[in-house]
Design a protein around this motif. Structure first.
Motif, PDB file in Angstrom:
ATOM      1  N   VAL A   1       0.837  -1.205   0.000  1.00 52.41           N
ATOM      2  CA  VAL A   1       0.000   0.000   0.000  1.00 52.41           C
ATOM      3  C   VAL A   1       0.872   1.255   0.000  1.00 52.41           C
ATOM      4  O   VAL A   1       0.646   2.192  -0.783  1.00 52.41           O
ATOM      5  N   ALA A   2       1.906   1.274   0.864  1.00 53.59           N
ATOM      6  CA  ALA A   2       2.803   2.430   0.950  1.00 53.59           C
ATOM      7  C   ALA A   2       3.551   2.639  -0.363  1.00 53.59           C
ATOM      8  O   ALA A   2       3.717   3.782  -0.818  1.00 53.59           O
ATOM      9  N   LEU A   3       3.982   1.543  -0.979  1.00 49.27           N
ATOM     10  CA  LEU A   3       4.727   1.622  -2.240  1.00 49.27           C
ATOM     11  C   LEU A   3       3.867   2.229  -3.349  1.00 49.27           C
ATOM     12  O   LEU A   3       4.322   3.072  -4.117  1.00 49.27           O
ATOM     13  N   VAL A   4       2.618   1.801  -3.415  1.00 44.41           N
ATOM     14  CA  VAL A   4       1.702   2.321  -4.444  1.00 44.41           C
ATOM     15  C   VAL A   4       1.414   3.804  -4.206  1.00 44.41           C
ATOM     16  O   VAL A   4       1.330   4.591  -5.163  1.00 44.41           O
ATOM     17  N   VAL A   5       1.276   4.205  -2.949  1.00 42.80           N
ATOM     18  CA  VAL A   5       0.996   5.607  -2.637  1.00 42.80           C
ATOM     19  C   VAL A   5       2.192   6.489  -2.959  1.00 42.80           C
ATOM     20  O   VAL A   5       2.047   7.580  -3.530  1.00 42.80           O
ATOM     21  N   VAL A   6       3.393   6.013  -2.627  1.00 41.20           N
ATOM     22  CA  VAL A   6       4.601   6.839  -2.750  1.00 41.20           C
ATOM     23  C   VAL A   6       5.092   6.958  -4.185  1.00 41.20           C
ATOM     24  O   VAL A   6       5.473   8.042  -4.637  1.00 41.20           O
ATOM     25  N   ASP A   7       5.093   5.855  -4.935  1.00 42.57           N
ATOM     26  CA  ASP A   7       5.682   5.850  -6.275  1.00 42.57           C
ATOM     27  C   ASP A   7       4.681   6.308  -7.335  1.00 42.57           C
ATOM     28  O   ASP A   7       3.630   5.683  -7.517  1.00 42.57           O
ATOM     29  N   GLN A   8       5.011   7.360  -8.050  1.00 40.89           N
ATOM     30  CA  GLN A   8       4.114   7.922  -9.062  1.00 40.89           C
ATOM     31  C   GLN A   8       3.865   6.955 -10.213  1.00 40.89           C
ATOM     32  O   GLN A   8       2.783   6.943 -10.805  1.00 40.89           O
ATOM     33  N   GLN A   9       4.858   6.135 -10.552  1.00 43.56           N
ATOM     34  CA  GLN A   9       4.712   5.195 -11.667  1.00 43.56           C
ATOM     35  C   GLN A   9       3.681   4.106 -11.375  1.00 43.56           C
ATOM     36  O   GLN A   9       3.212   3.434 -12.300  1.00 43.56           O
ATOM     37  N   LEU A  10       3.349   3.911 -10.123  1.00 43.95           N
ATOM     38  CA  LEU A  10       2.370   2.887  -9.748  1.00 43.95           C
ATOM     39  C   LEU A  10       0.960   3.468  -9.596  1.00 43.95           C
ATOM     40  O   LEU A  10       0.067   2.766  -9.155  1.00 43.95           O
ATOM     41  N   HIS A  11       0.790   4.734  -9.971  1.00 43.16           N
ATOM     42  CA  HIS A  11      -0.539   5.359  -9.908  1.00 43.16           C
ATOM     43  C   HIS A  11      -1.326   5.011 -11.170  1.00 43.16           C
ATOM     44  O   HIS A  11      -1.634   5.865 -12.001  1.00 43.16           O
ATOM     45  N   THR A  12      -1.619   3.718 -11.316  1.00 44.01           N
ATOM     46  CA  THR A  12      -2.378   3.195 -12.457  1.00 44.01           C
ATOM     47  C   THR A  12      -3.540   2.366 -11.918  1.00 44.01           C
ATOM     48  O   THR A  12      -3.533   1.971 -10.739  1.00 44.01           O
ATOM     49  N   PRO A  13      -4.554   2.081 -12.741  1.00 44.84           N
ATOM     50  CA  PRO A  13      -5.694   1.287 -12.252  1.00 44.84           C
ATOM     51  C   PRO A  13      -5.295  -0.053 -11.646  1.00 44.84           C
ATOM     52  O   PRO A  13      -5.812  -0.441 -10.594  1.00 44.84           O
TER      53      PRO A  13
END
Length: 335
Positions: free
Chosen positions: A49-61
């Motif tokens: 969860v933290a990784l997805v929130v922090v990394d912009q490249q993981l801001h995908t559906p």
């Protein structure tokens, strides 16, 4: 137990979770095993969860749904494991009536939500592989929010409705639940009222909140596999399959064990086997999810590598900046 107005009948105020039976010689070993599983599961899913929130490249559906799933798994395992660990550590297998009803509610809530979330994730992979040119338009931010919110709301309904029926029933003994958590079918067998209406509602809700998501997941992967097999190059097929293989593994483990648990004949011989498979979908699936997604997804591994590299750079920078002062302090002659 408290007396009721019906003569000798008594009303149950607490239940006994039989767990894995009388395994006193293995109690400490099981406690350490499940404690390790609890720590690894919580840390792994919170980290995702933290990784997805922090990394912009993981801001995908795809990773938005993954963060929802990891959040769900953290809550799911928090509903079951703490009570089991307390029982293994202290030997006290009792759970209050309200505590059992609360656990039953949240297990139903999170179980139904997981079915819907897995279906939403499979639909996302279907659009990405079968309709790549329209993916960005179809799977927009609004649809992602609607699918995620719908999944959580469906779980809320799946937990609330049977809970409202069950809380009105009387339990007059025995009070032993042959499971390691308050599972619906085990609780219903302990009712002293007519349970036909409750069983009917439970069956309808189970079918309503499990079968459509399962059918959607199955249909999505039939289309996905069909599309992948039509890709001419081996490299193209491997690349397309790699984007959905992690999710397919999770779906197979979750639904495979769930189907086995609820389709196995309810006999004493298979009772312990039923508990083993229940461990798979309630405890092991939340634990392996972070590993499956992090080890098989290039984007997650790349995000992890960048964060580790950044942390190491900051640590070395801090160390080098403070190093001379520390060395000077150590070498300075004392008065």
């Amino acid at each position: 137990m408290a007396d009721t107005e019906g003569g000798n009948q008594t009303s149950i105020t607490e239940f006994i979770l039989m767990g894995f039976g009388n395994l006193s010689e293995l109690q400490i070993l099981l406690f350490l095993l499940f404690l390790a599983i609890c720590i690894v599961t919580m840390a792994g899913n919170i980290f995702i969860v933290a990784l997805v929130v922090v990394d912009q490249q993981l801001h995908t559906p795809m990773y938005f749904f993954l963060a929802n799933l990891s959040c769900l798994e953290t809550c799911y395992i928090s509903t079951i494991l703490p009570r089991m660990l307390a029982s293994l550590l202290t030997g006290d297998k009792t759970i209050s009536f309200s505590g059992c009803m609360t656990q039953f509610y949240f297990v139903s809530f999170f179980g139904a939500t997981e079915c819907s979330l897995l279906a939403a994730m499979s639909y996302d992979r279907y659009l990405a592989i079968c309709k790549p040119l329209h993916y960005a338009v179809l799977m927009n931010g609004s649809l992602c929010l609607q699918l995620a919110a719908g999944s959580w709301i469906s779980g809320l309904l799946a937990g609330t409705t049977p809970m409202s029926f069950m809380s009105q029933l009387s339990f007059c003994g025995p009070n032993k639940i042959e499971h390691f958590f308050c599972e619906s079918t085990k609780i219903i067998t302990l009712c002293c009222n007519d349970t036909y209406q409750l069983e009917l509602v439970t069956t309808i809700l189970a079918a309503l909140f499990t079968l459509p998501p399962f059918a959607l997941t199955l249909a999505s992967y039939v289309c996905i596999i069909s599309t992948i097999l039509r890709i001419p190059s081996t490299t193209g097929r491997q690349k397309a399959f790699s984007t959905c293989s992690s999710h397919l593994i999770v779906v197979t483990i979750f639904y495979g064990t769930l189907i086995i648990v609820y389709l196995l004949p309810k006999t004493n011989t298979l009772r312990d086997l039923n508990k083993v498979f229940s461990v798979c979908y309630t405890i092991l699936t939340p634990m392996v999810n972070p590993f499956i997604y992090s080890l098989r997804n290039r984007e997650v591994k790349e995000a992890l590598r960048k964060i580790v590299s950044k942390c190491l750079d900051q640590w070395f920078s801090t160390f080098l900046n403070s190093g001379p002062i520390c060395v000077y302090g150590l070498l300075r002659p004392s008065k």
